[in-house]
Design an enzyme around this catalytic site. Structure first.
Site, PDB file in Angstrom:
ATOM      1  N   LYS A 112      -0.471  38.472  30.698  1.00  0.00           N
ATOM      2  CA  LYS A 112      -0.321  37.563  30.113  1.00  0.00           C
ATOM      3  C   LYS A 112       1.067  37.086  30.180  1.00  0.00           C
ATOM      4  CE  LYS A 112      -4.078  38.935  28.845  1.00  0.00           C
ATOM      5  NZ  LYS A 112      -5.084  40.241  27.664  1.00  0.00           N
TER       6      LYS A 112
HETATM    7  C1  LIG Z   1      -6.065  40.765  27.631  1.00  0.00           C
HETATM    8  C2  LIG Z   1      -6.692  40.613  26.444  1.00  0.00           C
HETATM    9  C3  LIG Z   1      -7.055  41.331  25.384  1.00  0.00           C
HETATM   10  C4  LIG Z   1      -6.441  43.138  24.919  1.00  0.00           C
HETATM   11  O1  LIG Z   1      -5.236  43.091  25.579  1.00  0.00           O
HETATM   12  P1  LIG Z   1      -4.723  43.966  25.991  1.00  0.00           P
HETATM   13  O2  LIG Z   1      -3.640  44.052  25.880  1.00  0.00           O
HETATM   14  O3  LIG Z   1      -5.167  44.253  27.088  1.00  0.00           O
HETATM   15  O4  LIG Z   1      -5.693  45.314  25.218  1.00  0.00           O
HETATM   16  C5  LIG Z   1      -7.659  41.063  23.836  1.00  0.00           C
HETATM   17  N1  LIG Z   1      -8.904  40.028  24.244  1.00  0.00           N
HETATM   18  C6  LIG Z   1      -7.920  38.871  25.048  1.00  0.00           C
HETATM   19  C7  LIG Z   1      -8.844  37.949  25.223  1.00  0.00           C
HETATM   20  C8  LIG Z   1      -7.534  39.197  26.218  1.00  0.00           C
HETATM   21  O5  LIG Z   1      -7.039  38.572  27.090  1.00  0.00           O
END
Ligand SMILES: *Cc1c(COP(=O)(O)O)cnc(C)c1O
Length: 375
Positions: free
Chosen positions: A183
């Site tokens: 991210k």
């Molecule tokens: C990455 C992501 C999540 C979950 O995040 P984590 O930190 O991996 O639990 C939820 N929704 C979307 C759209 C994502 O891209």
């Protein structure tokens, strides 16, 4: 053989490492001052009043569903083109995830489809800023206002993006971010919910701390051993060294988003006149933080193009398998093909190309060159 280019990866500097090390040498490694500081910094950045840090984006979604009061008998409308956690978080609370199809050109949830899926049981709508482009919030807000629904934004793709001049995080009732390494900024694992509503913030703070109504700092102030557990919560607390990493990363966020936008522009230009490669549409009233760069492969077999790119060291991926097509959703709810035809058709064609700030111009050129040679 040259280096494998992943689809996403973190950027960690010496400064980041120093920031973490400093906390590890100090008195607080969890629930200390860095947590408060990081929450405030992300809330400020996102244009929101309160930030509640948790252990992942998934935990943030779960926490938001708790705050929204989702329970058995309630329905929450979600898009099918997302990571499964968006829908799973509804199920964690005993609610039902109802899928509303996406728009063909952006893969963002279609406000008209949301409207069609509303029933007397609908309590909230959880939208996803797919790939980094904010949803059609004005249209969606009209629907949620009309029916008195809570609007939750899964903005795990869009930290730093803006919709009509407002930052993602300042629009929905509750907005969630993830700090997973792919991210925009990372804390290893981590997440945050932001909101302007004090009542939601209080509920979320309680939920991430076992459902206990005062945290130890408040207790210390009160000089008291007494606390009450009023809800069934979890331990979703982030550590201080993670928050120190997040604070250090946050300083670089704007530059990283800009770099992602530059890379996207190069991809856009390279594919503009190419038959068979269709980037998602970018709407002009909003910016895109480009967590992903997604193209549709329209005239060749996607699996073949995918395999050829992988064979040549290009770490492409597919985001996402429509959630309702996963075996768990099929078996438990009887969902299957035909429920969201636009999403299902798009799924056959989409590929995510490498997209992260550390990607070099040379690597971008290589990705473009290989992709063009296979289509
Ligand atoms: C990455 C992501 C999540 C979950 O995040 P984590 O930190 O991996 O639990 C939820 N929704 C979307 C759209 C994502 O891209």
């Amino acid at each position: 053989m040259s280096k494998f280019i992943p689809y996403g990866r973190q950027s960690i500097s010496e400064e980041d490492i120093q920031a973490v090390a400093e906390v590890l040498r100090g008195d607080f490694i969890t629930t200390g001052p860095k947590v408060d500081e990081f929450e405030k910094a992300v809330a400020d950045y996102a244009g929101s009043e309160f930030g509640i840090s948790v252990t992942s984006g998934t935990a943030a979604l779960h926490t938001a569903m708790f705050a929204a009061g989702i329970g058995p008998g309630d329905e929450v409308i979600v898009p099918p083109i997302t990571f499964a956690a968006t829908a799973n978080s509804v199920l964690y609370m005993g609610g039902a995830a109802v899928f509303a199809d996406v728009c063909e050109d952006t893969l963002l949830i279609d406000p008209d489809e949301i409207r069609k899926k509303i029933t007397s049981k609908t309590k909230a709508v959880a939208v996803v800023d797919f790939a980094g482009q904010p949803c059609d919030y004005d249209e969606i807000r009209k629907v949620t206002d009309e029916y008195g629904l809570i609007l939750i934004a899964d903005s795990c793709h869009s930290l730093g993006a803006e919709y009509k001049g407002g930052k993602c995080g300042s629009i929905a009732d509750i907005t969630l971010f993830s700090f997973h390494p792919v991210k925009h900024i990372t804390t290893g694992e981590g997440g945050m919910a932001v909101t302007d509503k004090a009542e939601f913030a209080d509920r979320m703070k309680r939920f991430r701390n076992h459902g206990i109504n005062v945290d130890y700092k408040q207790r210390e102030k009160m000089g008291s051993w007494y606390y009450e557990m009023t809800d069934l919560g979890y331990n979703y607390r982030m550590t201080d060294f993670q928050c120190a990493l997040g604070l250090s990363q946050l300083k670089k966020l704007d530059g990283w988003v800009e770099r992602r936008q530059q890379i996207a522009k190069r991809y856009d230009q390279a594919f503009a006149d190419v038959e068979g490669v269709e980037p998602l549409s970018q709407l002009t009233d909003r910016t895109n933080a480009y967590h992903l760069y997604v193209v549709k492969i329209t005239q060749k077999d996607r699996a073949e193009v995918f395999a050829s790119l992988r064979d040549n060291g290009i770490g492409v991926n597919v985001h996402y398998i429509p959630v309702h097509l996963h075996p768990y959703y099929r078996d438990r709810f009887g969902y299957g093909p035909g429920l969201c035809p636009v999403a299902e058709r798009a799924y056959e064609q989409i590929i995510s190309l490498p997209m992260f700030p550390g990607l070099t111009d040379g690597e971008v050129g290589k990705v473009i060159g290989f992709l063009l040679s296979f289509v």
